[in-house]
Design a protein around this motif. Structure first.
Motif, PDB file in Angstrom:
ATOM      1  N   ASP A 184     -41.783   1.370  28.360  1.00  0.00           N
ATOM      2  CA  ASP A 184     -40.814   1.005  29.375  1.00  0.00           C
ATOM      3  C   ASP A 184     -39.924  -0.140  28.883  1.00  0.00           C
ATOM      4  OD1 ASP A 184     -42.037   2.927  30.773  1.00  0.00           O
ATOM      5  OD2 ASP A 184     -42.769   1.656  32.404  1.00  0.00           O
ATOM      6  N   ARG A 192     -25.194  -4.754  35.749  1.00  0.00           N
ATOM      7  CA  ARG A 192     -26.042  -3.687  36.269  1.00  0.00           C
ATOM      8  C   ARG A 192     -27.337  -3.687  35.487  1.00  0.00           C
ATOM      9  NH1 ARG A 192     -26.110   0.810  39.428  1.00  0.00           N
ATOM     10  NH2 ARG A 192     -23.900   0.750  39.941  1.00  0.00           N
ATOM     11  N   TYR A 226     -30.969  -1.843  34.718  1.00  0.00           N
ATOM     12  CA  TYR A 226     -31.690  -0.568  34.752  1.00  0.00           C
ATOM     13  C   TYR A 226     -33.140  -0.821  34.324  1.00  0.00           C
ATOM     14  CZ  TYR A 226     -26.946   1.465  34.132  1.00  0.00           C
ATOM     15  OH  TYR A 226     -25.621   1.806  34.233  1.00  0.00           O
ATOM     16  N   ARG A 227     -34.097  -0.262  35.063  1.00  0.00           N
ATOM     17  CA  ARG A 227     -35.469  -0.222  34.573  1.00  0.00           C
ATOM     18  C   ARG A 227     -35.714   1.200  34.091  1.00  0.00           C
ATOM     19  NH1 ARG A 227     -40.472   0.673  36.594  1.00  0.00           N
ATOM     20  NH2 ARG A 227     -39.842   0.663  38.794  1.00  0.00           N
ATOM     21  N   SER A 244     -38.108   4.067  32.328  1.00  0.00           N
ATOM     22  CA  SER A 244     -39.509   4.449  32.149  1.00  0.00           C
ATOM     23  C   SER A 244     -39.559   5.839  31.517  1.00  0.00           C
ATOM     24  CB  SER A 244     -40.218   4.433  33.514  1.00  0.00           C
ATOM     25  OG  SER A 244     -41.579   4.738  33.362  1.00  0.00           O
ATOM     26  N   VAL A 253     -34.263   6.669  34.151  1.00  0.00           N
ATOM     27  CA  VAL A 253     -33.952   5.503  34.978  1.00  0.00           C
ATOM     28  C   VAL A 253     -34.899   5.487  36.176  1.00  0.00           C
ATOM     29  CG1 VAL A 253     -32.215   4.338  36.372  1.00  0.00           C
ATOM     30  CG2 VAL A 253     -31.541   5.539  34.276  1.00  0.00           C
ATOM     31  N   ALA A 254     -35.827   4.513  36.194  1.00  0.00           N
ATOM     32  CA  ALA A 254     -36.773   4.393  37.309  1.00  0.00           C
ATOM     33  C   ALA A 254     -36.142   3.621  38.459  1.00  0.00           C
ATOM     34  CB  ALA A 254     -38.052   3.695  36.840  1.00  0.00           C
ATOM     35  N   ASP A 255     -35.208   2.740  38.128  1.00  0.00           N
ATOM     36  CA  ASP A 255     -34.605   1.882  39.150  1.00  0.00           C
ATOM     37  C   ASP A 255     -33.322   1.273  38.579  1.00  0.00           C
ATOM     38  OD1 ASP A 255     -34.417   0.506  41.577  1.00  0.00           O
ATOM     39  OD2 ASP A 255     -35.378  -1.277  40.725  1.00  0.00           O
ATOM     40  N   THR A 256     -32.319   1.078  39.440  1.00  0.00           N
ATOM     41  CA  THR A 256     -31.104   0.407  38.972  1.00  0.00           C
ATOM     42  C   THR A 256     -30.480  -0.366  40.118  1.00  0.00           C
ATOM     43  OG1 THR A 256     -28.918   0.699  37.969  1.00  0.00           O
ATOM     44  CG2 THR A 256     -29.698   2.469  39.389  1.00  0.00           C
ATOM     45  N   ARG A 257     -29.906  -1.516  39.803  1.00  0.00           N
ATOM     46  CA  ARG A 257     -29.171  -2.262  40.821  1.00  0.00           C
ATOM     47  C   ARG A 257     -28.010  -3.008  40.158  1.00  0.00           C
ATOM     48  NH1 ARG A 257     -31.102  -7.785  40.738  1.00  0.00           N
ATOM     49  NH2 ARG A 257     -33.065  -7.929  39.599  1.00  0.00           N
ATOM     50  N   GLU A 268     -40.130 -10.033  37.209  1.00  0.00           N
ATOM     51  CA  GLU A 268     -40.079  -9.135  38.359  1.00  0.00           C
ATOM     52  C   GLU A 268     -40.443  -7.700  37.959  1.00  0.00           C
ATOM     53  OE1 GLU A 268     -36.486  -7.914  41.237  1.00  0.00           O
ATOM     54  OE2 GLU A 268     -36.374  -9.980  40.497  1.00  0.00           O
ATOM     55  N   ALA A 269     -40.149  -7.368  36.685  1.00  0.00           N
ATOM     56  CA  ALA A 269     -40.419  -6.008  36.188  1.00  0.00           C
ATOM     57  C   ALA A 269     -41.689  -5.962  35.336  1.00  0.00           C
ATOM     58  CB  ALA A 269     -39.204  -5.527  35.386  1.00  0.00           C
TER      59      ALA A 269
END
Lengths: 283, 283
Positions: A3, A15, A17-18, A20, A24-28, A52-53
């Motif tokens: 990851d 931006r 991105y996490r 995995s 893309v498991a998560d993005t903000r 946080e991740a």
């Protein structure tokens, strides 16, 4: 592949991105760009994002690697490849890497952040290895990809010129309206064919002085500027891969078609993620 | 011919000429342009100027005849002659006349004030009756004279674009220097040959990012803009009559030569006075 965090850290926005298993498991997205980071502690900021991740490693592209960012990361010269970007990574902290931008010496040009999307688009198979790519925006990037490398590029100040005219010029009043594809935008494209941008703009002022309606002149000016940009790129008969949001992408697509090219919309987020993963793999 | 006052009343400045027997007996310039006249009494202002000169009749050209001036004076359509301007005079007071501007319908364009110089240059024999004339400035006017009339014209926002870039763009820091003819200006002219203004400007920013000296980039940008203007006018092999002050005139002359034209400097004050006298005679 383990990851990973990827951050596209621009001047105004960023931006995160996490990733995995390559997805893309998560993005903000938020507005803590490089400007908002002035006077803040970059190391602490990035450590908090990582914590946080769960302490994932992080690759950061964009203006975070400029002399106004965290640490200046030397440009890689064009032609530039994924391998060259990977070799040019700078680590300002453990498990944190800044991706270098790309420079071109003659004519002088630079990019920071766009290179990940460009090389990622090829890596993900979204474009051929030899292709013309377009990234519209304040400073529109046009890249010639050859053998999968960024062979050369041109930055056009199209969006900034429009903002200057709308914000500070004698045309400002007449350019307050919305911009969308349509008759007035097409009229601007047609006017761009003459290759006379400085001589075509004043018609907007003159129309007002002659008592004509000017509520569609923002779209005309946008067509004239984007048309002047596209006209100079030699798109006729070529596929042009456009990495943009829907609004601006539709305007560039119309302009590319007007000048005889074939626009192909590309998902810029997908291209960015593919680029980061390819750099990580080459690391 | 009797004595006469002539005023070239622009947006920012005005110039007052006292003419005696067709010659300039006295002239002065101040900054009481149309903007500075907002909220003031035009009739009283002009009456005072006339009283000071013994009550001479007065012809006023320029923005004083616009909707932001004393009284809106309808444009005369191109092709426009001295006779048409004389027929279009508007008298807002006894022995006071506003000279109309000229309009072109397609492409839309307008002028107010320049028409007197243009027609005056022909009337005074400073240019042939068929000629290409250039009036550099914030909004550069290019006029095609045919049979002594203003047959058609183009207004280029060359000077305003330079001011916008210097004042408000990302290039502002790099454009603070002086502009004069020379190597950097010529480099800008050469870059203008490609017909890609929007794509050529960013090189200034890139040069700075690459650590190169940028103190001569104002001259480069001026060469690029003036070159883009001149390139679009088709000056090759032609005489181009330039009505300008010495500084700007020298830049346009260099650009006209670069694109294969032959610049000829014309005295714009002499042209204005000749135009006013010709209108007075045709009245």
């Amino acid at each position: 592949m383990g990851d990973l965090l990827a951050i596209d850290w621009g001047t105004t926005n960023r931006r995160i991105y996490r990733l995995s298993d390559g997805m893309v498991a998560d993005t903000r997205r938020d507005d803590r760009g490089v400007l908002a980071m002035q006077g803040r502690d970059w190391a602490a900021e990035v450590a908090a994002i990582r914590a946080e991740a769960g302490g994932l490693p992080v690759l950061i592209a964009g203006m975070a690697g400029s002399n106004r960012g965290w640490r200046e990361t030397p440009y890689v010269p064009a032609p530039a490849t994924i391998a060259a970007l990977a070799a040019g990574l700078v680590a300002p902290a453990a498990d944190v890497w800044l991706v270098p931008g790309v420079r071109q010496d003659d004519p002088a040009d630079v990019m920071r952040g766009e290179e990940v999307q460009l090389l990622g688009a090829v890596a993900a198979g979204l474009t051929p290895a030899d292709a013309l790519l377009c990234q519209p925006g304040t400073h529109c990037k046009w890249a010639r990809m050859a053998g999968g490398a960024i062979a050369g590029f041109t930055t056009a100040m199209t969006g900034e010129l429009f903002a200057l005219l709308r914000g500070h010029s004698i045309l400002a009043d007449a350019l307050a309206g919305d911009v969308a594809p349509g008759r007035a935008f097409d009229e601007g494209l047609a006017r761009a064919e003459g290759g006379d941008l400085v001589g075509a703009l004043f018609a907007i002022r003159a129309a007002r002085a002659l008592g004509r309606a000017v509520d569609d002149r923002a779209a005309f000016a946008s067509g004239l500027l984007i048309g002047s940009d596209v006209r100079a790129r030699g798109v006729s008969g070529r596929d042009v891969f456009v990495l943009a949001d829907a609004g601006l992408g539709a305007l560039y697509a119309a302009a590319i078609r007007h000048f005889g090219g074939r626009p192909v919309a590309i998902d810029s987020h997908r291209a960015f993620v593919a680029g980061i993963l390819a750099i990580r793999e080459a690391q």
